[in-house]
Design an enzyme around this catalytic site. Sequence first.
Site: not given
Length: 461
Positions: A192-194, A196
Site C-alpha cells: 500500500l502507498d505510504r 493509504t
Amino acid sequence: MARGKKHSLAESCVDGSLDRKRPPKQAKTTAESNTNNEEEKSLPPILPETVYYEKDSLQRIHPYYHKFATYAKGRWVGRTIFDVFSKEFRDRPTSYYLEAIAQGLIEINHKRVDKDTVVRNSDLVTHYIHRHEPPVTTQPLGIVEHICDGLLLVDKPGSIPVHPTGRYNYNTVTKILEIKHGYRTLYPVNRLDRLTSGLMLVGLNAEVARRMERDFRDHRIQKEYVCRVRGQFPEGKVVCEQPIRVVAHKLSLNCVDPKDGKPSLTEFTRLCADGDHSIVYCRPKTGRTHQIRVHLQFLGFPIANDPLYCNSEVWGDAMGKDGALPHLPPISEKHERDNGVEPFDNDRLPKMGGRRDADNIEPWRPLVERMEEWKTKQELIERISNSVDDDEGTGVERVCDKCMDPVMPDPTQDELCIWLHAWRYSGPGWSYETTLPEWASGAVEHIDRVKYHSDEQSAGS
C-alpha cells in the site's frame, strides 16, 4: 516472484546504542578494536523503547547514523576520496564532506581517511549519514490475524511506508513488525502507498508469499477499498476502464493515457454522501499503481485530501477530469502574482529530476514540471516556516548541529493519510476485513449490501 530478506538492524544506530559499527571520533587501539569486534558478534536484542518514542501525538525516531557502503566504481579509481564525494554526490555542500572525512564518517575498507586519500580498485567505500526520519502516526500497526500456515494479516495506518525507502527506515511496516512484534523474515504480498491505510497480506516464508502473489496475479483474490471523494458521486455502479501509465517515476505520478497506458478497470459504488463529499466503495480489477486515485480523478471525483491528484495548484480548476491537462503559467509566477509579491527565484528551488518514462511524455512534461516545482516550493515554505529568530529578529533556518540538515516541521494530522482504505480481501474460501476508519464511519450501515454482492461475485468467479 516474492522477494524478502531479514531486515537486519546492523546497518543503523539510534543514539549510538544499536550499532557497534558507528565510526569512532578518535582512532582506537588494536585492543579496543578487537573488543568492539567481539561486541558486534553478540549484539543484544533490540528493544522497542530504544528505537521508538512518542511526542506530540507522533511516533518518532531519535536521529541516528545510517551506513551506506559500496565498492568503488571504475570512474572513482585514482581520484581522491574528497573529489569523489564532492563531485559525485552533489546533494550536500563540499564543506560537509570535508567535515565528514575529518570526523571519520567516510571510510575506505573500514579505515579512517583524509581528504587526499586515493581510491583504489575494489575499495569498499562507506559513508555514515546522520538521518532524521519523519515522524508517523501513533496509531498502532494492527495484527488482524496470524494464520498458522505462514500468512500475517496487518491493518496498516496511513503515514507508514511498507518497507525501508527514502528517509524512512525504522518507521516502516517491516521494521515495526520486526522490532515491536518479533517477526524476522517478512515477504509483503501487497504493498500500500505510504498515505493509504488498510489491510496488508505479509508472508512469513517465501512459499506462502509466492502462492498469494500467484492468486493476486490470476485474479483469485478480490480487493475492496473505501474512499472519501470530493463532490456528489453518482448513484449506481460506475465503471472506469481508462488505461493508465507512469508519467514520472520520481514523483510517483501516473495518468490516464488511452494510447500507451496499460489496461485498467475499477468499479465504484457510492455508499453515502453529504453534498460536499461522498464515501465510495471501490473494487479494482487490475493492479496499476495509484489506479483508484487516477480513475477517480478522471471521473471528476478525486479523493478529497489527495495531495497528488486533488491539487488545483498543479492541475488547475478542472483537476484532471476527463484527462484534461492544465494550461497555466509556472506555479511560482502565478502564486506570487496572485499574492502581489515578487515571484520566487527559481534558482532557489532545487530540481527533483529523477527517472521518467522515455517514450512520448511530451504531453505531460509541463504537468511534471509544475508538480516538481510545487513539491520543491512546499519544501522551501516548510523550511522557512520552521525557522527561528536570531538576536536581530531575522529568521534563521533551524538545522541539526551534527549534520547541518534543516530540521523539518512535523506533519499535521491531516497530512498523515489520504482518505483511501484497503478494507477487505477475499480469496478461495476465505475473506478478511478491517474496521472502517473514522472518516468513513458514515458508511458502516451501507457497506453490508455491497459486501454481500461482492461475496456473490467472488463465489461465482
